[in-house]
Design an enzyme around this catalytic site. Sequence first.
Site, PDB file in Angstrom:
ATOM      1  N   PRO A  54      -1.459  19.040 -20.199  1.00 40.32           N
ATOM      2  CA  PRO A  54      -0.021  19.135 -20.484  1.00 40.32           C
ATOM      3  C   PRO A  54       0.495  17.993 -21.344  1.00 40.32           C
ATOM      4  O   PRO A  54       0.508  16.841 -20.931  1.00 40.32           O
ATOM      5  CB  PRO A  54       0.610  19.066 -19.081  1.00 40.32           C
ATOM      6  N   VAL A  55       0.905  18.322 -22.582  1.00 43.02           N
ATOM      7  CA  VAL A  55       1.494  17.325 -23.483  1.00 43.02           C
ATOM      8  C   VAL A  55       3.004  17.568 -23.494  1.00 43.02           C
ATOM      9  O   VAL A  55       3.456  18.676 -23.766  1.00 43.02           O
ATOM     10  CB  VAL A  55       0.895  17.456 -24.903  1.00 43.02           C
TER      11      VAL A  55
ATOM     12  N   ALA B  33      15.105   0.750 -16.237  1.00 48.64           N
ATOM     13  CA  ALA B  33      16.357   0.063 -15.884  1.00 48.64           C
ATOM     14  C   ALA B  33      16.124  -0.920 -14.733  1.00 48.64           C
ATOM     15  O   ALA B  33      16.656  -2.034 -14.740  1.00 48.64           O
ATOM     16  CB  ALA B  33      17.429   1.085 -15.514  1.00 48.64           C
TER      17      ALA B  33
ATOM     18  N   TYR C  33      13.136   3.846 -14.019  1.00 46.81           N
ATOM     19  CA  TYR C  33      12.054   2.841 -13.963  1.00 46.81           C
ATOM     20  C   TYR C  33      12.370   1.651 -14.858  1.00 46.81           C
ATOM     21  O   TYR C  33      12.403   0.500 -14.409  1.00 46.81           O
ATOM     22  CB  TYR C  33      10.716   3.476 -14.368  1.00 46.81           C
TER      23      TYR C  33
ATOM     24  N   ASP D 248       7.302  -3.181 -21.843  1.00 41.80           N
ATOM     25  CA  ASP D 248       8.029  -3.087 -23.120  1.00 41.80           C
ATOM     26  C   ASP D 248       9.117  -2.014 -23.060  1.00 41.80           C
ATOM     27  O   ASP D 248       9.965  -1.931 -23.953  1.00 41.80           O
ATOM     28  CB  ASP D 248       7.058  -2.813 -24.283  1.00 41.80           C
ATOM     29  N   GLU D 249       9.116  -1.188 -21.995  1.00 39.37           N
ATOM     30  CA  GLU D 249      10.094  -0.096 -21.919  1.00 39.37           C
ATOM     31  C   GLU D 249      11.522  -0.604 -21.740  1.00 39.37           C
ATOM     32  O   GLU D 249      12.483   0.128 -21.972  1.00 39.37           O
ATOM     33  CB  GLU D 249       9.727   0.876 -20.791  1.00 39.37           C
TER      34      GLU D 249
ATOM     35  N   ASN E  14       1.368  10.555 -28.730  1.00 39.30           N
ATOM     36  CA  ASN E  14       0.702  11.071 -27.527  1.00 39.30           C
ATOM     37  C   ASN E  14      -0.304  12.174 -27.868  1.00 39.30           C
ATOM     38  O   ASN E  14      -1.413  12.219 -27.333  1.00 39.30           O
ATOM     39  CB  ASN E  14       1.719  11.612 -26.525  1.00 39.30           C
TER      40      ASN E  14
ATOM     41  N   ILE F 152       7.597  -6.269  -0.253  1.00 36.87           N
ATOM     42  CA  ILE F 152       8.363  -7.363  -0.863  1.00 36.87           C
ATOM     43  C   ILE F 152       9.869  -7.194  -0.624  1.00 36.87           C
ATOM     44  O   ILE F 152      10.628  -8.138  -0.827  1.00 36.87           O
ATOM     45  CB  ILE F 152       8.072  -7.552  -2.379  1.00 36.87           C
TER      46      ILE F 152
ATOM     47  N   LEU G 201       0.837  -1.211   0.000  1.00 38.83           N
ATOM     48  CA  LEU G 201       0.000   0.000   0.000  1.00 38.83           C
ATOM     49  C   LEU G 201       0.868   1.256   0.000  1.00 38.83           C
ATOM     50  O   LEU G 201       0.834   2.057   0.936  1.00 38.83           O
ATOM     51  CB  LEU G 201      -1.005   0.012   1.163  1.00 38.83           C
TER      52      LEU G 201
END
Length: 352
Positions: free
Chosen positions: A213-214, A160, A158, A134-135, A257, A59, A34
Amino acid sequence: MKLIITGGAGFIGSNLVRHLISATDHSVVNLDKLTYAGNLDSLVDVATSPRYRFVQADIADAAVVREVLEETQPDAVIHLAAESHVDRSIDGPAPFIQTNVVGTFNLLDASQRYLDGLSPPRRRGFRFVHVSTDEVYGSLGRTGTFNETSAYDPHSPYSATKAASDHLARSWHSTYGLPVIVTNCSNNYGPYQFPEKLLPLMIIKCLNEEALPVYGTGENVRDWLHVQDHVAALMTVLEKGTPGETYNIGGRSEQRNLDLVRMLCQIMDEMHPRSQDERYSDLITFVADRPGHDLRYSVDTTKIETELGWTPKHDLDSGLRATVRWYLEHRDWWQRILDGSYQLQRLGEAKR
Ligand SMILES: NC(=O)c1ccc[n+]([C@@H]2O[C@H](COP(=O)([O-])OP(=O)(O)OC[C@H]3O[C@@H](n4cnc5c(N)ncnc54)[C@H](O)[C@@H]3O)[C@@H](O)[C@H]2O)c1
């Protein structure tokens, strides 16, 4: 089957737990710390089932993870617990290392010890499904696609840490024989997604009549998959996947995007119109790009489609409409989040 789902109070995890309780006979232990992203409100409709148990645990705490495995005696672990937001990984990578790398190591190590104590038939049936992104493959140009043998080339803290966890998971299969299956999925969307992520953020900002915001020029391309299709893919992998294998999961729905936000604005214009002559797309504002923003991700999903028979059921237009409807009808769910830990602020500008 008895399953441990880690991260079952998050976006994908809660959709998976709901499916397991409402549409199967499986029992679920939801192991979740949480964090800001974990939300038991997402599970109120299934939490009273006698086949469901929640354990609040980290974890990264090896002793607790071992205890939960011994107590539960699961037939499978589906591992989703993670720090999952790229922008937060830019601002503060430490929890990403702790949860995604150390936490995954603990879970693999505890699962292997647990497996060693099982009878041969139960050992043969046990599965550890490691859920990834997939990143990890890095960025593509305008063309091309990644398959399961593509080299890893992650660019954000992230991705990596997810890449590191994928390597650990595979090594536990090849070194110790843990029946690990790795999945790498594209961007998910759908109900119960934390409002920091692109689609819920844009929907809520539309409703608040705030700027949309783009990042950069909005050229970055992502593939989009409805979360229920991801859940179906994970069930398919659990039931039919081969230990030691990796399966890419995606929606065959690539969008820039900017085009995705425009699509969303059009749906909002139909479903929740602004006052006369005003369009939600008028609120689109280009902001400073994310540092190291990968241009394009694309995954080839031939393997899971041909070998395991999974295909996505939602097309992007109807999936987006259903998602917008859900956020319009579940204001209480996201309003409680905005009243607490997160107020739609910009994250990940690398101002550390
Ligand atoms: N959302 C996507 O588009 C996407 C795409 C591909 C893969 N994934 C992967 O799927 C998984 C789930 O993603 P999500 O979008 O549901 O994430 P999320 O951020 O919505 O949920 C993550 C959950 O993990 C829990 N958690 C975090 N740290 C923990 C710890 N140390 N111990 C126990 N629980 C912890 C959180 O409390 C939360 O409930 C992640 O592994 C992510 O990398 C996500």
